[in-house]
Design a protein around this motif. Sequence first.
Motif, PDB file in Angstrom:
ATOM      1  N   LEU A 181       0.821  -1.210   0.000  1.00  0.00           N
ATOM      2  CA  LEU A 181       0.000   0.000   0.000  1.00  0.00           C
ATOM      3  C   LEU A 181       0.859   1.266   0.000  1.00  0.00           C
ATOM      4  N   MET A 182       2.021   1.193   0.583  1.00  0.00           N
ATOM      5  CA  MET A 182       2.873   2.374   0.668  1.00  0.00           C
ATOM      6  C   MET A 182       3.690   2.601  -0.605  1.00  0.00           C
ATOM      7  N   GLU A 219      -1.365   2.831  11.832  1.00  0.00           N
ATOM      8  CA  GLU A 219      -1.066   4.261  11.901  1.00  0.00           C
ATOM      9  C   GLU A 219      -0.423   4.765  10.610  1.00  0.00           C
ATOM     10  N   ARG A 220       0.445   3.959  10.011  1.00  0.00           N
ATOM     11  CA  ARG A 220       1.103   4.382   8.766  1.00  0.00           C
ATOM     12  C   ARG A 220       0.085   4.570   7.651  1.00  0.00           C
ATOM     13  N   SER A 224      -0.976   8.015   5.562  1.00  0.00           N
ATOM     14  CA  SER A 224      -0.742   8.014   4.115  1.00  0.00           C
ATOM     15  C   SER A 224      -2.008   8.214   3.296  1.00  0.00           C
ATOM     16  N   PHE A 225      -3.178   7.806   3.857  1.00  0.00           N
ATOM     17  CA  PHE A 225      -4.432   7.892   3.105  1.00  0.00           C
ATOM     18  C   PHE A 225      -5.429   8.780   3.866  1.00  0.00           C
ATOM     19  N   PRO A 226      -5.601  10.027   3.414  1.00  0.00           N
ATOM     20  CA  PRO A 226      -6.516  10.945   4.091  1.00  0.00           C
ATOM     21  C   PRO A 226      -7.958  10.439   4.095  1.00  0.00           C
ATOM     22  N   GLY A 314      -7.247  10.461  -6.285  1.00  0.00           N
ATOM     23  CA  GLY A 314      -5.938  11.101  -6.369  1.00  0.00           C
ATOM     24  C   GLY A 314      -4.822  10.096  -6.562  1.00  0.00           C
ATOM     25  N   ASP A 315      -3.647  10.593  -6.905  1.00  0.00           N
ATOM     26  CA  ASP A 315      -2.468   9.751  -7.113  1.00  0.00           C
ATOM     27  C   ASP A 315      -2.204   8.908  -5.862  1.00  0.00           C
ATOM     28  N   GLY A 316      -1.871   7.662  -6.084  1.00  0.00           N
ATOM     29  CA  GLY A 316      -1.522   6.777  -4.971  1.00  0.00           C
ATOM     30  C   GLY A 316      -2.708   6.091  -4.320  1.00  0.00           C
ATOM     31  N   SER A 317      -3.925   6.287  -4.859  1.00  0.00           N
ATOM     32  CA  SER A 317      -5.091   5.607  -4.290  1.00  0.00           C
ATOM     33  C   SER A 317      -4.953   4.099  -4.484  1.00  0.00           C
TER      34      SER A 317
END
Length: 862
Positions: A181-182, A219-220, A224-226, A314-317
């Motif tokens: 995911l990261m 937590e990470r 990273s994902f709002p 958005g980018d990274g979804s």
Amino acid sequence: MAESFIFSIAESLATKIASRAYEEASQVVGVYDDLQELKSSLSYVKAVLLDAEQKQEQNHQLREWLKQIKLIFNDAENVLDQVDCETLRNQVIRDYGTPKDKVGRFFSSSNPLVFRYKLALQIKDIRKRLDRVAADRDKFGLQVIDVDRRVVHRREMTYSHVVESDVIGRAHDKEKIVKLLMEPSLDNNGDSKHISVIPIVGIGGLGKTTLAKLVFNDERIRESFPMKMWVCVSDDFDIKQLIIKIINAVTVSGANSADALVAQQTLRDMDIEQLQYLLRNKLTGQKFLLVLDDVWSEDRAKWVELRSLIRIGGDGSKIVVTTRSHSIASMMGTVPSHDLECLSLEDSLSLFVKWAFKEGEEEKHPNLVTIGKEIVRKCRGVPLAIRTLASLLFSKYDINVWESLRDDEIWNLPQKKDDILPALKLSYDQMPSYLRKCFSMFSLFPKDFDFQTRHVLSLWSALDLLPSPSKNETSFDVANRYLSELISRSFLENVCDLGTHYYFNIHDLVHDLALYVAKDECLVISSESQNIPKNVLHISFFEFDMFLKSFKPSLLGVRTIAVPTEEHIGIGDNNEDLFPTWVLNCKYLRYLDLADSTFEILPRSISKLKHLRYLSLRDNGRVKKLPASICNLQNLEELNLSGCVELQTLPEKLRNLINLRRISITTKQFVLPEDDLANLCLLERLHIYECDNLESPFVGVKLPTLRFLWITRCKNLKSLPLDKHHFPQLEQFVVDECVKFELSDGHEDMNSVLRLKALFFCMVVNFPRSLHGYANTLQTLVFLRCYELEALPEWLLNMTSLKFLHIWSCPRLLSLPSGIHCLKALEVLRIERCPRLYRKYQPHVGEYWHQISHIKHIQILQ
């Protein structure tokens, strides 16, 4: 396997006949001697039923014998129920009948002399049939076992939020998913706007959802994902319903109150184009994580359609998918699937010990641990099977019990690969008989149904599966007690305890078990329904047309017709002939749920359903009037009219419903029939829903038995006399989306005399100081969707008896009171969708964690 709870039926019949109230009623009706003879016959066969239930698996003749007895018992229940109906009818005529009513009844078909004669004949016929079948009991070599000794050993309550330390053997899997995911989202051409889809694949009960929850709450991932969304997909990959679920799942983080209110709109009434626009508006440019849990559909076209709608993120979804199917994973995934493996023997044993013993207790019983290791091997590394069997053995130290479970013959039955049903069935077989039938009723609900206590209470109570409440107890208390037993056996999951009631789900495989044990008695009718058992008693359906096509004369003995869904399915525009065609022929109906029906007129002949205990017309948007004859349903315990927005008035003579315990009302009336409601001497729960013309009800009227009062979406409601004079027994009060309603400060001692145990506030901001009068009684306090709330009221710190505090969707709430550590009785704190609180009170790392760390159970969710 419906015969697995036949002892429970026998015990219920015997208890009923032997009760003092029933003896008196049978004497009045004139069938006392007949019932005593039936009681003797019943006792003779009941004595061997527990042994017969346990031996039926390997004996076909014994199963057939039990089926015959069960059919006789069903008829006996129907006959005994007629005594109840007649007793209640006599009471209404005595208390409220006119001379004309009494004379008319004597010359009608319900003449007491005719009734007595017919009933006596029916009882004698049942007794003769039972005696004939019971005569065969000796040929099976059955032992006499009079008492069901399968008891529940209660363990400490568990909660739905996944605590990482409670999950064994999945740390490596979690880190692997988090890493994926990261990483940047790149397609084959190196395009970073590509949305990665990560599938988690494994057999049922392996812990795919648990792993996804661990990742979702890391937590990470939060940083990273709002935007994070969790959607349970299950069997039906319906695009419209999925869009609605995704919209509702959008986290409140950073949202203003206007955005938060979107979830309250009637999304189901929007067309697909409107929903797509709303979805795009929410997702465009937002980096999100979407979890699609439990995907079954292999329809690629539907997946492509959904994917095209959410590509505007958005980018990274990223998307995480959990499924049992490798073909689905291949279809949806953009990276190789994460195949979830079974637990190692070492991890399996650790999980078993965690659930079978109190902490450290296993060291005192090494011989049991050795047997446990052999049991664990049979569970094949599947956490659900391990946890369920371990819960069954919790606090049991008799080595014979452990060996019996290890050596049970069910392990030797032919099994499919990775089949864990035997392990679950073993746990089911160890349930007390009274609990088995209650559990089987879960088969009438769809998979992934979001349960509340009220759902099962209505059904269990209508089918007479619950004992009468003891003194100072309500029917809700009894249902909660049964649910607590199922929780202690790990048959329920995602449990949220509000003190007054539960929210929960059941695992798909547990649902499969319910279907298995209830087959031939309970049936969900769908397009896939083929053979309908001749003697089916309980029916639920999600496709009304299929029900009409499937209905036939053999179903006239059904007791349950249900539409168990929170989504509107529409049971057809052409249902004006609904009752004449089939419902009114089902004369033994106890439970009739016609939610979302569209007929305008309820026929007078509804009164023929004299056994009816539950009737729901919820969300019928067309019915304008109810017939007066509905008040002849003296057996009715619950009437649900919520959402009947066109209903002009409630029927006259509601007081005749003398057995009514729960009623939900929507009406255009300016004044409720308060005197009638006050005369319902068993009324426990009153829900007033969308009664827009009500302003100040119950002034000068006393509701002496009311325990639960819910007021929802009454936009003109201004006041309510919340005091002991009007509601002397009130324990729970809920006010939900009543924009003009204000609790009055009143006199300082007026509210203090109420014995309120639970308060629920939804979309409320102002709280009067007089609420501190509940300091010694209040045990549950809930703040829900209070979007403008910035601080909790000061009187909260006076609640010395408070055990449960729940705060949901209060995005502007800045902090908890600094003195919250003084609430020594507080056992459960649940905070969800309160972004500012989430940051400040995170376990062990939050700035203010030390203020709440003393609380036994804490759930802080995004």
